[in-house]
Enzyme design. Structure first.
Site, mmCIF file in Angstrom:
data_model
loop_
_atom_site.group_PDB
_atom_site.id
_atom_site.type_symbol
_atom_site.label_atom_id
_atom_site.label_comp_id
_atom_site.label_asym_id
_atom_site.label_seq_id
_atom_site.Cartn_x
_atom_site.Cartn_y
_atom_site.Cartn_z
ATOM 1 N N GLU A 1 -7.741 -5.449 0.266
ATOM 2 C CA GLU A 1 -8.321 -6.280 -0.786
ATOM 3 C C GLU A 1 -8.235 -7.784 -0.487
ATOM 4 O O GLU A 1 -9.001 -8.566 -1.043
ATOM 5 C CB GLU A 1 -7.648 -5.971 -2.135
ATOM 6 C CG GLU A 1 -7.755 -4.522 -2.569
ATOM 7 C CD GLU A 1 -9.150 -4.097 -2.956
ATOM 8 O OE1 GLU A 1 -10.095 -4.450 -2.225
ATOM 9 O OE2 GLU A 1 -9.302 -3.412 -3.965
ATOM 10 N N HIS B 1 0.861 -1.191 0.000
ATOM 11 C CA HIS B 1 0.000 0.000 0.000
ATOM 12 C C HIS B 1 0.888 1.229 0.000
ATOM 13 O O HIS B 1 1.939 1.224 0.633
ATOM 14 C CB HIS B 1 -0.912 0.011 1.243
ATOM 15 C CG HIS B 1 -2.067 0.938 1.116
ATOM 16 N ND1 HIS B 1 -1.971 2.282 1.407
ATOM 17 C CD2 HIS B 1 -3.343 0.734 0.700
ATOM 18 C CE1 HIS B 1 -3.142 2.847 1.197
ATOM 19 N NE2 HIS B 1 -3.994 1.934 0.748
HETATM 20 N N1 ACO Z 1 3.860 -7.601 -4.601
HETATM 21 C C1 ACO Z 1 5.180 -7.598 -4.909
HETATM 22 N N2 ACO Z 1 5.950 -6.497 -4.866
HETATM 23 C C2 ACO Z 1 5.344 -5.344 -4.529
HETATM 24 C C3 ACO Z 1 3.993 -5.274 -4.194
HETATM 25 C C4 ACO Z 1 3.245 -6.457 -4.239
HETATM 26 N N3 ACO Z 1 1.920 -6.471 -3.948
HETATM 27 N N4 ACO Z 1 3.680 -3.990 -3.894
HETATM 28 C C5 ACO Z 1 4.803 -3.287 -4.038
HETATM 29 N N5 ACO Z 1 5.824 -4.101 -4.406
HETATM 30 C C6 ACO Z 1 7.227 -3.745 -4.623
HETATM 31 C C7 ACO Z 1 7.433 -3.136 -6.011
HETATM 32 O O1 ACO Z 1 7.742 -4.115 -6.967
HETATM 33 C C8 ACO Z 1 8.615 -2.218 -5.732
HETATM 34 O O2 ACO Z 1 9.779 -2.998 -5.677
HETATM 35 P P1 ACO Z 1 11.153 -2.494 -6.378
HETATM 36 O O3 ACO Z 1 11.478 -1.185 -5.720
HETATM 37 O O4 ACO Z 1 12.099 -3.601 -6.082
HETATM 38 O O5 ACO Z 1 10.816 -2.330 -7.822
HETATM 39 C C9 ACO Z 1 8.348 -1.707 -4.331
HETATM 40 O O6 ACO Z 1 7.559 -2.720 -3.689
HETATM 41 C C10 ACO Z 1 7.605 -0.383 -4.267
HETATM 42 O O7 ACO Z 1 6.472 -0.493 -5.128
HETATM 43 P P2 ACO Z 1 5.679 0.766 -5.690
HETATM 44 O O8 ACO Z 1 4.924 0.327 -6.904
HETATM 45 O O9 ACO Z 1 6.591 1.938 -5.820
HETATM 46 O O10 ACO Z 1 4.698 1.030 -4.491
HETATM 47 P P3 ACO Z 1 3.422 1.955 -4.553
HETATM 48 O O11 ACO Z 1 3.263 2.575 -3.256
HETATM 49 O O12 ACO Z 1 3.521 2.871 -5.719
HETATM 50 O O13 ACO Z 1 2.252 0.901 -4.881
HETATM 51 C C11 ACO Z 1 0.401 -0.529 -4.658
HETATM 52 C C12 ACO Z 1 1.205 0.611 -4.034
HETATM 53 C C13 ACO Z 1 -0.007 -0.103 -6.085
HETATM 54 C C14 ACO Z 1 -0.844 -0.796 -3.856
HETATM 55 C C15 ACO Z 1 1.295 -1.807 -4.724
HETATM 56 O O14 ACO Z 1 1.677 -2.193 -3.414
HETATM 57 C C16 ACO Z 1 0.619 -2.960 -5.454
HETATM 58 O O15 ACO Z 1 0.729 -3.024 -6.685
HETATM 59 N N6 ACO Z 1 -0.057 -3.892 -4.713
HETATM 60 C C17 ACO Z 1 -0.749 -5.006 -5.362
HETATM 61 C C18 ACO Z 1 -2.122 -4.562 -5.888
HETATM 62 C C19 ACO Z 1 -3.103 -4.327 -4.762
HETATM 63 O O16 ACO Z 1 -3.266 -5.130 -3.875
HETATM 64 N N7 ACO Z 1 -3.790 -3.174 -4.878
HETATM 65 C C20 ACO Z 1 -4.830 -2.782 -3.897
HETATM 66 C C21 ACO Z 1 -4.331 -1.669 -3.010
HETATM 67 S S1 ACO Z 1 -5.539 -1.187 -1.819
HETATM 68 C C22 ACO Z 1 -6.644 -0.219 -2.688
HETATM 69 O O17 ACO Z 1 -6.286 0.446 -3.620
HETATM 70 C C23 ACO Z 1 -8.034 -0.216 -2.297
#
Ligand code: ACO
Length: 361
Positions: A306, A251
């Site tokens: 989620e 998140h």
């Molecule tokens: N699984 C694996 N790796 C992840 C995940 C995940 N769920 N979430 C983040 N990371 C990793 C990224 O790959 C990145 O790694 P890196 O730096 O080695 O490339 C690092 O963590 C940071 O990721 P960002 O994309 O910069 O994090 P951001 O804060 O922008 O993204 C998000 C947040 C979009 C929710 C992300 O955690 C994600 O994609 N989660 C999975 C989808 C999900 O469950 N979405 C629902 C969120 S709750 C809602 O919106 C109601």
């Protein structure tokens, strides 16, 4: 292929003051108009939370009975649009079809627009779910709450108190959550004075993405693929080797467990025959957190809303492909509140970009 620097995603940028909600990502705390999440959902259902969010804005705001009556009347009003909606949405997923349905609502409709859209979404969604099963649309019952009526319209009969309470808790829990992507999108559109219906439609489009409200369906797909807790570790290692994100984890704001996950997990436990599924999901969750620690050391990635949304909606027998559209039925209350707030006090939202292209000689 031209590639500009990856944008910041507005990480850490505060764009406005709000009285709607506060997300404390370090403490794992959500406050909605002065109420902590646990207290909020213990004392209020969806209509109560909508009334709270709309207090000081909009017609009927603050008065739960007025909100309940307004939404009931709007559901009846929306049912008249169902044949037109079904005629043009065959083959679309429920969230794609809702996009069409909101787009069909006229700005000239005399119903207060927050009631119009908040009443339309559950009626459209139930009709769409039924149409995909070859069942005729069921008319709304204005004596019921949104959660009671939505489940009744989907199932063809009252679902029973525990199921209705489960859905009501879900809708109340997800109603508002700071400046998330869909709420921010709705506020950008509202800031141009395009009107509430257009702003809600924009919010829905942002919600639809798998990184935001599209995650819970894929959570169940993941659980199905894993199949048994003993296979989880290998499944996760393979997922990371392919760069797959684990749905229901991570998140932008929460660096600890999302407090909504606990509220929704507790709601699942109240439903019949969920113990085995929950125990499996909890094992997989443990494995996912361990895999995130192994593969993404230093990133503070925890369970988000989620993961247990997926378990709850599955236990409520909502079809998987309708999960994102159902999220919108709850979140629309928050979008409307933010739209009111934006329209009342805000300027047009118009940030700047850093031009890095060529300049004229
Ligand atoms: N699984 C694996 N790796 C992840 C995940 C995940 N769920 N979430 C983040 N990371 C990793 C990224 O790959 C990145 O790694 P890196 O730096 O080695 O490339 C690092 O963590 C940071 O990721 P960002 O994309 O910069 O994090 P951001 O804060 O922008 O993204 C998000 C947040 C979009 C929710 C992300 O955690 C994600 O994609 N989660 C999975 C989808 C999900 O469950 N979405 C629902 C969120 S709750 C809602 O919106 C109601």
């Amino acid at each position: 292929m031209l590639q500009t620097k990856v944008d910041s995603g507005l990480d850490g940028v505060i764009v406005a003051d709000t009285i709607m909600s506060e997300v404390d990502g370090e403490a794992g705390r959500l406050v909605v108009r002065g109420h902590g999440l646990q207290e909020l959902v213990a004392g209020r259902g969806f209509e109560g939370v909508a009334a709270l969010l709309w207090t000081g804005y909009g017609e009927g705001g603050g008065d739960e009975t007025a909100v309940r009556d307004g939404l009931a009347a709007a559901r009846i009003r929306a049912f008249a649009d169902v044949p037109r909606l079904l005629a043009v949405t065959e083959g679309l997923t429920p969230v794609e079809a809702l996009r069409v349905g909101i787009g069909m609502l006229p700005d000239s409709d005399p119903t207060p627009h927050h009631y119009l859209v908040c009443g339309a979404l559950p009626v459209f969604l139930a009709a769409l779910i039924n149409a995909r099963r070859g069942v005729s649309a069921i008319a709304p019952d204005p004596t019921l709450t949104t959660a009671q009526d939505l489940l009744r319209m989907i199932r063809g009969q009252r679902a029973g108190a525990v199921f209705e309470k489960g859905l009501d808790t879900y809708l109340a829990t997800v109603a508002d959550h700071g400046f998330n992507a869909s709420t921010f999108t709705a506020r950008v559109v509202a800031s141009t004075h395009a009107g509430l219906i257009s702003a809600v439609l924009a919010g829905l489009c942002a919600l639809k993405g798998p990184l935001h409200g599209g995650a819970p369906g894929p959570v169940l797909d993941m659980l199905d693929e894993i199949g048994a807790a003993a296979h989880a570790e290998a499944w996760f290692d393979e997922a990371f080797s392919k760069g797959t994100r684990l749905m229901g984890f991570g998140h932008r704001i929460y660096k600890v467990r999302d407090p909504r996950a606990d509220v929704l997990k507790a709601a699942v436990t109240t439903l019949p025959s969920t113990a085995g599924r929950l125990a499996f999901a909890a094992e997989v969750e443990k494995g996912a957190i361990a895999a995130l620690r192994r593969h993404k050391p230093g990133q503070r990635l925890e369970t988000n809303v989620e993961y247990y949304t997926a378990l709850l909606l599955e236990a409520l027998e909502v079809p998987r492909e309708a999960f994102t559209a159902l999220f919108a039925v709850g979140r629309v209350a928050g979008w409307c509140a933010h739209i009111f707030e934006q329209e009342k006090g805000g300027r047009i939202i118009r940030p700047q970009s850093n031009y890095v292209g060529p300049r004229p000689q």
